[in-house]
Motif scaffolding. Structure first.
Motif, PDB file in Angstrom:
ATOM      1  N   GLY A   1      32.358  36.279  36.241  1.00  0.00           N
ATOM      2  CA  GLY A   1      33.199  35.366  37.016  1.00  0.00           C
ATOM      3  C   GLY A   1      32.358  34.471  37.897  1.00  0.00           C
ATOM      4  O   GLY A   1      31.496  34.953  38.647  1.00  0.00           O
ATOM      5  N   THR A   2      32.581  33.159  37.808  1.00  0.00           N
ATOM      6  CA  THR A   2      31.794  32.232  38.633  1.00  0.00           C
ATOM      7  C   THR A   2      32.201  32.341  40.099  1.00  0.00           C
ATOM      8  O   THR A   2      33.302  32.785  40.434  1.00  0.00           O
ATOM      9  CB  THR A   2      31.965  30.785  38.160  1.00  0.00           C
ATOM     10  OG1 THR A   2      33.336  30.405  38.280  1.00  0.00           O
ATOM     11  CG2 THR A   2      31.517  30.632  36.720  1.00  0.00           C
ATOM     12  N   ARG A   3      31.302  31.929  40.967  1.00  0.00           N
ATOM     13  CA  ARG A   3      31.534  31.953  42.410  1.00  0.00           C
ATOM     14  C   ARG A   3      31.335  30.555  42.982  1.00  0.00           C
ATOM     15  O   ARG A   3      30.292  29.941  42.758  1.00  0.00           O
ATOM     16  CB  ARG A   3      30.565  32.935  43.083  1.00  0.00           C
ATOM     17  CG  ARG A   3      30.712  34.370  42.606  1.00  0.00           C
ATOM     18  CD  ARG A   3      29.658  35.270  43.244  1.00  0.00           C
ATOM     19  NE  ARG A   3      29.821  36.656  42.837  1.00  0.00           N
ATOM     20  CZ  ARG A   3      29.037  37.661  43.259  1.00  0.00           C
ATOM     21  NH1 ARG A   3      28.035  37.389  44.098  1.00  0.00           N
ATOM     22  NH2 ARG A   3      29.260  38.893  42.839  1.00  0.00           N
TER      23      ARG A   3
ATOM     24  N   THR B   1      27.766  29.179  39.858  1.00  0.00           N
ATOM     25  CA  THR B   1      28.963  28.344  39.957  1.00  0.00           C
ATOM     26  C   THR B   1      29.408  27.835  38.589  1.00  0.00           C
ATOM     27  O   THR B   1      28.680  27.918  37.600  1.00  0.00           O
ATOM     28  CB  THR B   1      28.691  27.138  40.866  1.00  0.00           C
ATOM     29  OG1 THR B   1      27.731  26.283  40.218  1.00  0.00           O
ATOM     30  CG2 THR B   1      28.157  27.571  42.216  1.00  0.00           C
ATOM     31  N   ALA B   2      30.625  27.287  38.575  1.00  0.00           N
ATOM     32  CA  ALA B   2      31.155  26.696  37.340  1.00  0.00           C
ATOM     33  C   ALA B   2      30.287  25.527  36.888  1.00  0.00           C
ATOM     34  O   ALA B   2      30.034  25.367  35.688  1.00  0.00           O
ATOM     35  CB  ALA B   2      32.596  26.231  37.569  1.00  0.00           C
TER      36      ALA B   2
ATOM     37  N   ALA C   1      33.838  33.664  27.112  1.00  0.00           N
ATOM     38  CA  ALA C   1      34.525  34.826  27.662  1.00  0.00           C
ATOM     39  C   ALA C   1      34.472  34.879  29.190  1.00  0.00           C
ATOM     40  O   ALA C   1      35.086  35.761  29.792  1.00  0.00           O
ATOM     41  CB  ALA C   1      33.915  36.106  27.085  1.00  0.00           C
ATOM     42  N   ALA C   2      33.756  33.980  29.820  1.00  0.00           N
ATOM     43  CA  ALA C   2      33.633  34.000  31.285  1.00  0.00           C
ATOM     44  C   ALA C   2      34.953  33.618  31.950  1.00  0.00           C
ATOM     45  O   ALA C   2      35.769  32.877  31.391  1.00  0.00           O
ATOM     46  CB  ALA C   2      32.532  33.049  31.733  1.00  0.00           C
ATOM     47  N   ALA C   3      35.147  34.150  33.151  1.00  0.00           N
ATOM     48  CA  ALA C   3      36.284  33.748  33.983  1.00  0.00           C
ATOM     49  C   ALA C   3      35.791  32.666  34.941  1.00  0.00           C
ATOM     50  O   ALA C   3      35.229  32.960  35.996  1.00  0.00           O
ATOM     51  CB  ALA C   3      36.832  34.948  34.749  1.00  0.00           C
ATOM     52  N   VAL C   4      35.981  31.428  34.539  1.00  0.00           N
ATOM     53  CA  VAL C   4      35.451  30.294  35.304  1.00  0.00           C
ATOM     54  C   VAL C   4      36.473  29.870  36.355  1.00  0.00           C
ATOM     55  O   VAL C   4      37.664  29.735  36.060  1.00  0.00           O
ATOM     56  CB  VAL C   4      35.134  29.107  34.370  1.00  0.00           C
ATOM     57  CG1 VAL C   4      34.577  27.939  35.175  1.00  0.00           C
ATOM     58  CG2 VAL C   4      34.157  29.541  33.286  1.00  0.00           C
TER      59      VAL C   4
END
Length: 412
Positions: A199-201, A255-256, A276-279
């Motif tokens: 998951g990006t931050r 980050t995204a 598959a990432a949660a952006v």
């Protein structure tokens, strides 16, 4: 063509079922030889397997070594390790998997494991608490990241009187996994698969960020499975607590925007992209330069992040597959299909994150894979097994979109 299966039988009540497993493998035209641990001999006698296979059953590392040296042959566990086309451990106990994960070699089976280069399949069976223990799960992850296949145990009434996961898998399930492992070996050898995970931050100030609950487990499972099948894997990962899958090229981002830049930079090398990432969908319009003080209410001004999937679709080379992911609250397939068409991906994997025990933070998941013309149910399973199913579907898409032809072939 006959395939050579070396079956390792460990000490558990399910050991008696391994006799039936031998017969099932033989019906598939496979040549089977058996190695038993000392504990397994407490449940089933070696004579049982010798009668079924018409081969000597290997039980003791030292006796085999002495006999081999007297006969002038090579050391027996090395011979069997080289003979095997596949090493199957069934039932696999917590103790044996722990030994394998740590590289111990104090008996015939563990020494053979270290000596073989053949694919390895585990069919675990044990008490539910032993199966769920963090040590067992860590060992399973280590073995899976090493490229081995885990056939998930069944859930139900156990020999110990408890109920839960830990039952020996169905014989048919194990045989299918063996057949599949023999057939899928390196079936992605021609692919370079770019996978995003985690998951990006998005920073709010120097110490705070906007984030999500993604653990990265699904993306990492896909990376390990693709690498095991022979693909070159480029894993672009946001922060996670997971160990890096062996053999993968890893690019770490936060980050995204960083993820988008990394994906586009490596896109020319990729023949397939699995997002598959949660952006994060939003970021701060302007992150604070210093830590924000807690003084009353706070309003954050957000702006949308770029659609990475859409940018990949627009920039990809002809023939590059793109598989997106969509986390939905509820099984809203119409909304997901609209996303698929809007983004221009070849497929989208939809999972319902509102279901308790699945998706975020869990080792299990269930999903539906949508293409422009199909809806394929992917029932609840471990994320390791789900990764295999997704890659199977990717191969079917590849048959429609050869790497050397334009993506328009998909609509034919």
């Amino acid at each position: 063509m006959s395939r050579n299966i070396l079956l390792g039988v460990c000490g558990g009540i399910a050991a008696y079922k391994s006799a039936e497993l031998v017969r099932a493998l033989q019906k598939q035209g496979m040549e089977v030889r058996v190695v038993m641990t000392k504990a397994a001999e407490e449940f089933v006698r070696p004579l049982t397997f010798a009668s079924l296979t018409s081969h000597k059953v290997f039980t003791d590392l030292w006796d085999s070594k002495v006999e081999a040296e007297k006969a002038g042959f090579s050391i027996e566990h090395i011979t069997q390790a080289q003979w095997a086309d596949l090493l199957l451990i069934a039932p696999a106990t917590a103790n044996t998997m722990a030994k394998f994960a740590q590289g111990l070699a104090d008996d015939f089976l563990s020494a053979t494991y270290l000596a073989t280069t053949a694919p390895v399949v585990f069919a675990p069976a044990m008490n539910v608490n032993m199966w769920n223990h963090p040590a067992t799960q860590a060992n399973l992850l280590a073995l899976q990241q090493r490229g081995h296949r885990i056939v998930e145990p069944e859930s139900g009434y156990l020999a110990c009187g408890m109920t839960g996961s830990g039952r020996f898998p169905e014989i048919e399930t194990i045989v299918e996994s063996v057949l599949g492992q023999l057939q899928v070996q390196r079936n992605l050898a021609a692919e370079t698969v770019l996978i995003t995970a985690g998951g990006t931050r998005e920073p709010i100030d120097p110490v705070r960020f906007l984030g999500n609950r993604s653990s990265g487990k699904m993306g990492y499972a896909l990376a390990a499975a693709a690498q095991r099948r022979g693909a070159r894997v480029i894993l672009v990962t946001a922060p996670t607590a997971l160990a890096t899958p062996e053999g993968c090229e890893v690019v770490r981002v936060t980050t995204a925007a960083e993820m988008q830049a990394a994906v586009l930079a490596h896109l020319p090398e990729a023949t397939a992209v699995i997002k598959a990432a949660a952006v994060a969908d939003f970021r701060m319009k302007q992150a604070a330069a210093t830590k924000l003080e807690r003084k009353g209410s706070l309003t954050l001004e957000l702006e949308p992040t770029d659609d990475i999937v859409r940018s990949v679709v627009e920039a990809r080379r002809p023939g590059t597959l793109v598989i997106a992911f969509a986390a939905e609250m509820g099984r809203n397939l119409e909304r997901a299909r609209e996303k698929l068409l809007r983004k221009g991906a070849d497929a989208i994997v939809v999972n319902d994150v509102a279901v308790e025990g699945l998706g975020f933070d869990s080792d299990r998941n269930a999903a539906t894979l949508l293409t422009r013309v199909q809806s394929i149910d992917l029932p609840e399973s471990s994320k390791r097994e789900l990764a295999e199913r997704i890659l199977d579907e990717m191969l079917r898409l590849r048959a429609l979109v050869p790497r050397t032809k334009a993506r328009e072939a998909l609509s034919v």
